[in-house]
Scaffold this motif. Sequence first.
Motif, short mmCIF file in Angstrom:
data_model
loop_
_atom_site.label_atom_id
_atom_site.label_comp_id
_atom_site.label_asym_id
_atom_site.label_seq_id
_atom_site.Cartn_x
_atom_site.Cartn_y
_atom_site.Cartn_z
N ASP A 168 60.64 34.75 -17.84
CA ASP A 168 59.99 35.57 -19.46
C ASP A 168 59.30 37.29 -18.49
OD1 ASP A 168 57.71 35.09 -19.97
OD2 ASP A 168 57.83 34.82 -22.01
N GLY A 169 58.60 36.67 -17.40
CA GLY A 169 57.65 37.41 -16.38
C GLY A 169 56.10 37.39 -17.01
N THR A 170 55.41 36.22 -17.91
CA THR A 170 54.10 36.02 -18.20
C THR A 170 53.47 34.97 -17.45
OG1 THR A 170 55.15 34.41 -20.23
CG2 THR A 170 55.02 36.44 -20.81
N THR A 171 52.58 34.65 -16.80
CA THR A 171 52.03 33.91 -16.11
C THR A 171 51.13 32.62 -17.07
OG1 THR A 171 51.25 35.59 -14.79
CG2 THR A 171 50.62 33.82 -14.59
N HIS A 172 51.59 31.61 -17.09
CA HIS A 172 51.00 30.80 -17.42
C HIS A 172 49.68 29.42 -16.75
CE1 HIS A 172 53.78 31.07 -21.62
NE2 HIS A 172 53.94 31.83 -20.27
N ASN A 173 49.20 29.28 -17.36
CA ASN A 173 48.40 27.83 -16.39
C ASN A 173 49.18 26.47 -16.88
OD1 ASN A 173 46.01 30.14 -17.50
ND2 ASN A 173 45.20 29.28 -15.71
N VAL A 174 49.57 25.94 -15.85
CA VAL A 174 49.74 24.90 -16.07
C VAL A 174 49.53 23.08 -15.17
CG1 VAL A 174 52.64 25.90 -16.40
CG2 VAL A 174 51.52 25.21 -13.92
N ILE A 175 49.43 22.39 -15.80
CA ILE A 175 48.92 21.08 -14.03
C ILE A 175 50.31 20.98 -14.04
CG2 ILE A 175 48.26 19.09 -14.41
CD1 ILE A 175 45.70 19.84 -16.54
N PHE A 176 50.23 20.40 -13.05
CA PHE A 176 51.66 19.36 -11.95
C PHE A 176 50.96 17.91 -11.79
CE2 PHE A 176 52.71 23.18 -10.89
CZ PHE A 176 53.83 23.85 -10.74
N HIS A 177 52.08 17.03 -12.25
CA HIS A 177 51.96 15.76 -12.03
C HIS A 177 52.74 15.11 -10.59
CE1 HIS A 177 49.71 16.28 -15.78
NE2 HIS A 177 48.58 14.68 -15.39
N LYS A 178 52.41 14.87 -9.82
CA LYS A 178 53.67 14.68 -8.59
C LYS A 178 53.31 13.57 -8.46
CE LYS A 178 54.13 19.53 -6.83
NZ LYS A 178 53.80 20.62 -5.80
N ALA A 179 53.95 12.74 -7.65
CA ALA A 179 54.28 11.09 -7.57
C ALA A 179 55.59 11.68 -6.70
CB ALA A 179 54.94 10.24 -8.20
N ARG A 180 55.14 10.92 -4.72
CA ARG A 180 56.08 10.49 -3.55
C ARG A 180 56.72 9.16 -3.81
NH1 ARG A 180 52.21 9.62 0.73
NH2 ARG A 180 51.62 7.29 0.23
N MET A 181 58.16 9.39 -4.04
CA MET A 181 58.86 8.28 -3.47
C MET A 181 59.57 7.82 -2.05
SD MET A 181 62.23 9.98 -6.96
CE MET A 181 62.10 11.43 -5.30
N VAL A 182 59.74 6.57 -1.86
CA VAL A 182 59.46 6.15 -1.04
C VAL A 182 60.61 4.71 -1.33
CG1 VAL A 182 56.82 6.31 -0.51
CG2 VAL A 182 57.42 4.21 -1.29
N ASP A 183 60.89 4.41 0.04
CA ASP A 183 61.67 3.24 -0.05
C ASP A 183 61.74 1.70 0.03
OD1 ASP A 183 61.54 3.49 2.79
OD2 ASP A 183 62.74 4.33 3.94
N ASP A 184 62.28 0.92 0.76
CA ASP A 184 61.33 -0.19 1.03
C ASP A 184 60.81 -0.52 1.42
OD1 ASP A 184 63.20 -0.88 -1.13
OD2 ASP A 184 64.37 -2.93 0.03
N GLU A 185 60.61 0.06 3.03
CA GLU A 185 59.59 0.37 4.09
C GLU A 185 58.37 1.47 4.20
OE1 GLU A 185 61.81 1.25 7.37
OE2 GLU A 185 63.16 -1.05 7.78
N GLY A 186 58.79 2.08 2.50
CA GLY A 186 57.59 2.64 2.73
C GLY A 186 57.53 4.15 2.98
N GLN A 187 58.69 4.37 4.03
CA GLN A 187 58.64 5.58 4.27
C GLN A 187 59.17 6.59 3.14
OE1 GLN A 187 58.33 6.54 7.50
NE2 GLN A 187 57.50 4.44 7.47
N PRO A 188 58.88 7.94 3.10
CA PRO A 188 58.84 9.24 1.48
C PRO A 188 60.05 9.47 1.60
CG PRO A 188 56.64 9.51 3.13
CD PRO A 188 57.68 8.45 3.78
N THR A 189 61.07 8.94 0.37
CA THR A 189 62.09 10.04 0.44
C THR A 189 61.48 11.12 0.10
OG1 THR A 189 62.04 8.62 -1.46
CG2 THR A 189 63.34 7.42 0.42
N GLY A 190 61.11 11.84 -0.93
CA GLY A 190 61.28 12.65 -1.90
C GLY A 190 60.08 12.80 -2.89
N ILE A 191 59.53 13.87 -3.80
CA ILE A 191 59.12 13.76 -4.22
C ILE A 191 59.53 14.15 -5.97
CG2 ILE A 191 56.99 15.68 -5.36
CD1 ILE A 191 56.86 16.20 -2.12
N ILE A 192 58.86 13.85 -6.90
CA ILE A 192 58.91 13.81 -8.57
C ILE A 192 57.90 14.61 -9.05
CG2 ILE A 192 58.48 11.42 -9.02
CD1 ILE A 192 60.02 11.11 -11.55
N GLY A 193 58.38 15.28 -9.61
CA GLY A 193 57.16 16.45 -10.03
C GLY A 193 57.70 16.32 -12.27
N VAL A 194 56.44 16.34 -12.51
CA VAL A 194 56.61 16.75 -14.51
C VAL A 194 55.33 18.01 -14.38
CG1 VAL A 194 55.80 15.88 -16.49
CG2 VAL A 194 56.77 14.54 -14.72
#
Length: 767
Positions: free
Chosen positions: A173-199
């Motif tokens: 709607d064009g309004t500016t808001h204050n927010v908090i991002f909670h993000k986690a890194r997703m990895v495969d079995d070898e620990g390599q990053p595959t992406g990010i999930i965020g709330v």
Amino acid sequence: MSKAPFATGDADAAGKAGRDLVPGSASYRGAHAPHAEAKSSSNETPSLLADDGLLGLLETIQMPVRRSHNGTVHDIDLLARIEGELRKNNAFQEALLEAMPLPVFYKDTLGRYTGCNSAFTKFLGKEKKDIVGKSVFEVSPQSFAHIYRDKDLDLLDNPLGFQVYESRVVYADGTTHNVIFHKARMVDDEGQPTGIIGVITDITMIKQAEVNLRIAATAFESHEAMSVTDGQGVILRINRAFTCLTGYTIEEAVGQTPRLLNSGRHDGDFYREMWETIHRTGGWRGEIWNRRKNGEVYPQWLTIAAVKSDEGIVTHYVGTHCDITERKIAEEKIKELAFFDPLTGLPNRALLLDRLKQAVTLSGRSETFGALLFIDLDHFKTLNDTLGHAKGDLLLQQVGQRLAGGLREGDTEARVGGDEFVVVLGALHESALEAANQTEAIGEKILAALGSTYLLGDIEYRGTASIGATLFRGHQTAIDDLLKQADLAMCTAKKMGRNALRFFDPAMQTVVVERAALEADLRKAIEENQFVLYYQAQVLNGDVTGAEALVRWEHPQRGMVAPSEFIYLAEETGLILSLGRWVLDTACTQLALWARRPELAHLTLAVNVSAHQFRQSQFVDQVLLVLKNTGANPQRLKLELTESLLVDNVQDVIEKMSALKAKGVGFSLDDFGTGYSSLSYLKRLPLDQLKIDQSFVRDVLTDPNDAAIAKTVVALAQSLGLGVIAEGVETEAQREFLASSGCHAYQGYFFSRPVPIAAFERLVLHL
């Protein structure tokens, strides 16, 4: 086995993800490179490698597993059953994700959205098809997209794999808001990053609440005393100003109730009405008497506000306590000065008129007569001239004492000016003759009392008085006419040799005849426009800032007639309405002319408005129409009102003043201090200025009472945030006294007499 995201947000994608995780698939083999390749025992049934990871998955989804001696699984339906369970699991996870009220999103390592829930689509104001597969630069404003991408890159390199930060986002709607991002890194079995999930959590209201709390905390520690109670009235908190005001410390006040301050001056009805108002309106404000810790009772202005929960339940009460002791003292002083003559202590003319009105009304109801006595001391001027004003003041004080001590209860005695006194007698006989006899008897006693010897310091003085009397019953005769009749009778007593009482004689109607002739001339003057405006300069710090417009009558035979000789008649006959409109129109026309001349454009013009004019229902419209027709700047117009205007219907006065004030018109209260009714309403009036009456300025250097009045008016004006101007300033000494008292605006002969327009403009340009 690679760690799949919580949900992709897409059923087909979820199914594909499930298939990709099935052992034997290409993606599975790629993810488990260290293991041996899977083999198929036939064309229909693939040969699967059942390592601990797969067995764990199968056991988790509770599928039957048969082990062979070489570790392979022989079940032709196994793949289909695994895929079905994975689809169910992903469908459940996606439903759970969609049920979340917070926006949730997935991104790959390149910053492209791979999934999201509906809350996120609403957050962005976009459809899912316009988000999934798009980069953050295609979805978010560029200024924010760069920030989001930088944060993502930091998270992908962060060994902790988790990120929390505050940011500002623009909603759909064009309004500016204050927010908090909670993000986690997703990895495969070898620990390599595959992406990010965020709330995303919106904390705009929380941030605003924090600001409000800081503001409230700052306000709470202001100079005003404040207290907070719970919903039951138990004190929870006070500030330092409260302690200074009441003497109670935090330890002494917290846990108590406001009854701690009860002075005992208010009964139960007072507090019941207070709380009824609070429960009905949510607050209360007014004057109240409270008691300090040391026992001192003091007046305060108390404001109580109820604080309610979202459910409408009162949780707290906030009280603001303001000590108004000094203001009450000033009001009482002004009231005393306004009601009573400061020299004798007797009622003054204003209070006399009020008492006389009451007596006239009462006589009409009871059908009994009353009487008015006008008393003038004989040869008082001679006393002043020979023995001095100090001795004259002593005589006036003793006359006042003798009058006050010799009358009946319920009668009124007043000093109306100089050596003139008035007595109002009420509840006389029903018969005019008997009432006259009663009046004469009382008058003779007064003459005897005032005729005895006075001790004026070390001098004995014997004086006499002359008394004029007139009878009244009901409103058959106007109040002003009663005073005139008694005055005429007093003059007759003086002509008859003084030290006597005379009743009003109908033969004195000569005055009435003259009045009728003057009224006829006045009507003709209005028709023939025989009036002219004079201008008396108003000066501030030595500069002429404006003028008061004063009407003069250019009578064909009498010459220039002063307002004091005809304004009262114009008001009594109603001609003041026509005359007042002419004055206002002429003054506004002059303002418009000044506006065209830069050297005069700053000038203001004060115009007197009578009570008859102001009480007209169309008065506001008349003023606005004159301003419109003349083109005058309303901010240069100042209307001067008298205190007598406030006697009746104050609310109507306030509404009219407020309507004109909103258009820029200013207001000055003229002759302040000579009336008696304005004090209780003064703080409610939208005034700009108080005007000290010339009767106080005249003797401000010689009469301590006048000096006190002038100083008190200045102090009151300053406390109310109003300007103050003194009229009747005739000497430099008067100006210096007023300046030392805080008054720097003046009007009077010391600067200029009222003069025609040309002379006034020359004064402004050459002062």
